[in-house]
Design an enzyme around this catalytic site. Structure first.
Site, PDB file in Angstrom:
ATOM      1  N   LYS A 195       0.869  -1.183   0.000  1.00 44.42           N
ATOM      2  CA  LYS A 195       0.000   0.000   0.000  1.00 44.42           C
ATOM      3  C   LYS A 195       0.900   1.225   0.000  1.00 44.42           C
ATOM      4  CE  LYS A 195      -1.615   2.830   2.815  1.00 44.42           C
ATOM      5  NZ  LYS A 195      -1.483   4.070   2.007  1.00 44.42           N
ATOM      6  N   GLU A 270      10.685   1.119   9.933  1.00 46.91           N
ATOM      7  CA  GLU A 270      11.699   2.156   9.717  1.00 46.91           C
ATOM      8  C   GLU A 270      10.974   3.464   9.965  1.00 46.91           C
ATOM      9  OE1 GLU A 270      13.647   4.817   8.907  1.00 46.91           O
ATOM     10  OE2 GLU A 270      13.739   4.419   6.745  1.00 46.91           O
ATOM     11  N   CYS A 304      13.799  10.954   6.841  1.00 48.06           N
ATOM     12  CA  CYS A 304      13.995  10.423   8.198  1.00 48.06           C
ATOM     13  C   CYS A 304      15.446  10.513   8.648  1.00 48.06           C
ATOM     14  CB  CYS A 304      13.495   8.982   8.258  1.00 48.06           C
ATOM     15  SG  CYS A 304      14.239   7.935   7.013  1.00 48.06           S
ATOM     16  N   GLU A 401      10.247  15.437  15.811  1.00 47.96           N
ATOM     17  CA  GLU A 401      10.588  15.312  14.400  1.00 47.96           C
ATOM     18  C   GLU A 401       9.658  16.229  13.618  1.00 47.96           C
ATOM     19  OE1 GLU A 401       9.645  11.762  12.069  1.00 47.96           O
ATOM     20  OE2 GLU A 401      11.624  11.929  11.159  1.00 47.96           O
TER      21      GLU A 401
HETATM   22  P1  ADP Z   1       4.344  10.170   7.104  1.00 49.90           P
HETATM   23  O1  ADP Z   1       4.438  10.894   8.414  1.00 49.90           O
HETATM   24  O2  ADP Z   1       5.611   9.921   6.390  1.00 49.90           O
HETATM   25  O3  ADP Z   1       3.154  10.565   6.272  1.00 49.90           O
HETATM   26  P2  ADP Z   1       2.725   8.099   8.029  1.00 49.90           P
HETATM   27  O4  ADP Z   1       3.249   7.242   9.099  1.00 49.90           O
HETATM   28  O5  ADP Z   1       1.636   9.040   8.318  1.00 49.90           O
HETATM   29  O6  ADP Z   1       4.025   8.760   7.501  1.00 49.90           O
HETATM   30  O7  ADP Z   1       2.295   7.264   6.773  1.00 49.90           O
HETATM   31  C1  ADP Z   1       3.111   6.279   6.214  1.00 49.90           C
HETATM   32  C2  ADP Z   1       2.239   5.235   5.584  1.00 49.90           C
HETATM   33  O8  ADP Z   1       1.435   4.649   6.600  1.00 49.90           O
HETATM   34  C3  ADP Z   1       1.263   5.772   4.536  1.00 49.90           C
HETATM   35  O9  ADP Z   1       1.181   4.842   3.477  1.00 49.90           O
HETATM   36  C4  ADP Z   1      -0.046   5.832   5.306  1.00 49.90           C
HETATM   37  O10 ADP Z   1      -1.186   5.706   4.476  1.00 49.90           O
HETATM   38  C5  ADP Z   1       0.089   4.629   6.209  1.00 49.90           C
HETATM   39  N1  ADP Z   1      -0.750   4.661   7.415  1.00 49.90           N
HETATM   40  C6  ADP Z   1      -1.199   5.734   8.087  1.00 49.90           C
HETATM   41  N2  ADP Z   1      -1.973   5.348   9.135  1.00 49.90           N
HETATM   42  C7  ADP Z   1      -2.014   4.001   9.124  1.00 49.90           C
HETATM   43  C8  ADP Z   1      -2.617   3.001   9.946  1.00 49.90           C
HETATM   44  N3  ADP Z   1      -3.369   3.310  10.995  1.00 49.90           N
HETATM   45  N4  ADP Z   1      -2.410   1.708   9.627  1.00 49.90           N
HETATM   46  C9  ADP Z   1      -1.650   1.356   8.584  1.00 49.90           C
HETATM   47  N5  ADP Z   1      -1.063   2.243   7.767  1.00 49.90           N
HETATM   48  C10 ADP Z   1      -1.224   3.555   8.020  1.00 49.90           C
END
Ligand code: ADP
Length: 499
Positions: A195, A270, A304, A401
């Site tokens: 995804k 990560e 990161c 961060e």
């Molecule tokens: P960033 O801060 O880099 O946007 P996120 O951690 O918000 O990172 O998102 C990274 C990935 O995790 C994206 O593909 C996002 O759609 C997915 N994501 C966000 N929330 C969830 C969740 N509750 N469960 C699984 N995947 C998630």
């Protein structure tokens, strides 16, 4: 004439397609018919529409991945998997222009960086992993189970693919993030449901097509588009997924761990960082200054590994700060598609507002602005490279961060090596870090004592396909890259045979 009008036909054709999910080698729409828009962060315009998947699409993709894992893919020899990985690298090079354009439109990164990523980093990573399938070996073990004597028993280990991998990737470096999940999947004989970040799904979809073109059987690489709390959460919780490989924020990493607990799937994470850059007074400043500027402002700080906490010896503090500020002011800010741009937009208006609020909090708490500190008024989500001086370890922009171009500077004095180490380590994160000095003794002490998964001397973020990379503390679980990057995709079976 807009810059976008100069895009290649291949890119224009790709953008106007209706983008679904890539499941079992076919593009399919969502059952619900729901879609979401993808924006160009350099001007806010909609560039594509994607199907928004949920539980149903994830389930279908996991079933396809399971069938491929147990079926055609399991009959590929390791040498055949090597050839497929090598072919993917060739196809990435053949589609260089399109991949660069899609990555820039989606993420906003500057052209020279996109060219380096699509022309060098990604194909070379696939070639590095192309070397591994034929070298994944178990061991013969001199064991004596149940009191068997030598010659009465033969014990050995088999290294087997872990199974169906669920991968969830972020938007900050879309293509490299997807590469990090696909290459070890193929090298070990696993299958994948990925995804991609909803903000940047384009190159993941194109790479899935290139994998198919390279001979990866249907169902081995599946892409489900959609949001984190629906598609991502369904993938992390799915009972038939054996492992989750996640890259993203520490906050979401914690949610993944909870979601994965149902079937105790293996998890690698990560996550975030707040990496230290330590410049001693004997450092070669003509290298340390541009090095520290790159360490923080690379990818607009949406990285990161970014070196966002700068510790400078007081003798060279002013010179270093002025040097980095001059470099920041000289950076040409503009859309990534303009080849002269050196510093692109942030990913979204929300991200830009977040960055601005951290800078404001720092100023209220007593930090001083050496440069930057403003969003640009032009369209798109641009925010100037920013330096905060006189910062303290407990200030909001220092402890959190930011994921934006904000450098927080602290100074240290002559006899303070222990204090510098303590300050550098005073963070919940431990991903990267760098030390700038000409003194080998200082360098050797510092690299041992900085609590990060990666530390570089006189350079920052020394990434290479062969070098393991990952986080200590709350920056993650496990390692990617290199031979260690294969481990989470493998399981070991211990076998004993008597006769
Ligand atoms: P960033 O801060 O880099 O946007 P996120 O951690 O918000 O990172 O998102 C990274 C990935 O995790 C994206 O593909 C996002 O759609 C997915 N994501 C966000 N929330 C969830 C969740 N509750 N469960 C699984 N995947 C998630």
């Amino acid at each position: 004439m807009s810059i976008e009008s100069g895009l290649s036909t291949a890119t224009k054709d790709f953008l106007v397609r209706s983008h679904g999910h890539f499941i079992n080698g076919q593009w399919v729409a969502s059952d619900s018919g729901e879609t979401f828009a993808v924006h160009n962060p350099a001007n806010g315009e909609v560039i594509a529409h994607c199907a928004a998947g949920g539980e149903a699409e994830i389930d279908r993709a996991v079933k396809a991945a399971r069938a491929a894992f147990e079926g055609p893919w399991s009959r590929f020899t390791s040498a055949q998997r090597s050839r497929v990985l090598w072919k993917i690298a060739d196809l990435i090079e053949q589609n260089f222009q399109q991949l660069c354009e899609l990555e820039i439109l989606d993420n906003g990164l500057p052209t020279p960086l996109a060219q380096y990523v699509c022309g060098m980093v990604v194909p070379e990573f696939f070639r590095y992993y192309a070397g591994w399938p034929t070298k994944i070996e178990g061991a013969t073990i001199p064991a004596s189970p149940q009191g068997k004597l030598p010659g009465q028993v033969f014990s050995y280990t088999l290294r087997e693919p872990i199974g169906v991998v669920g991968a969830i990737t972020p938007w900050n470096s879309p293509l490299p993030m997807v590469m990090l999940k696909i290459a070890p999947t193929l090298a070990t004989g696993c299958t994948l449901v990925l995804k991609p970040a909803e903000l940047t799904p384009l190159t993941a979809m194109r790479l899935a097509e290139l994998c198919a073109e390279a001979g990866v059987p249907d169902g081995v690489i599946n892409i489900v588009n959609g949001f984190g709390d629906t598609a991502g959460a369904a993938l992390a919780a799915h009972p038939s997924v054996d492992k989750i490989a996640f890259t993203g924020s520490t906050e979401v990493g914690r949610k993944i761990i909870h979601a994965a607990a149902g079937n105790l799937k293996k998890v690698t994470l990560e996550l975030g960082g707040k990496s230290p850059v330590v410049i001693f007074d004997d450092a070669k400043l003509e290298e340390a200054i541009p090095g520290a500027a790159r360490a923080c402002f690379f990818l607009q700080g949406q990285n990161c590994m970014a070196g966002t906490r700068l510790f400078v010896h007081e003798y060279v503090h002013d010179q270093v700060v002025e040097g980095i500020a001059a470099a920041a002011r000289a950076m040409k800010i503009g859309p990534g598609l303009d080849p002269s741009s050196e510093f692109g937009p942030l990913i979204s208006a929300e991200q830009r507002n977040r960055v601005a609020s951290y800078v404001e909090a720092g100023l209220i708490e007593g930090a001083e602005l050496a440069c930057g500190g403003k969003a640009l008024s032009s369209p798109g989500y641009f925010y100037e490279p920013t330096i905060l001086t006189q910062t303290q370890p407990d200030m909001t922009p220092v402890c959190n961060e930011i994921f934006g171009p904000v450098l927080c500077v602290q100074r240290f004095g002559d006899d303070d090596l222990d204090d510098v180490v303590k300050a550098a380590n005073s963070t919940i994160y431990g991903l990267s870090g760098s030390v700038w000095t000409r003194d080998l003794g200082t360098a050797m002490q510092m690299v041992r004592r900085i609590d990060s998964g990666q530390v570089s001397v006189n350079m920052h973020a020394a990434i290479d396909p062969a070098m393991p990379f990952g986080g200590n503390k709350q920056s993650g679980w496990g390692r990617e890259f290199g031979k260690e990057g294969l481990e989470p995709y493998l399981k070991t079976k211990g076998i004993s045979i008597t006769w």
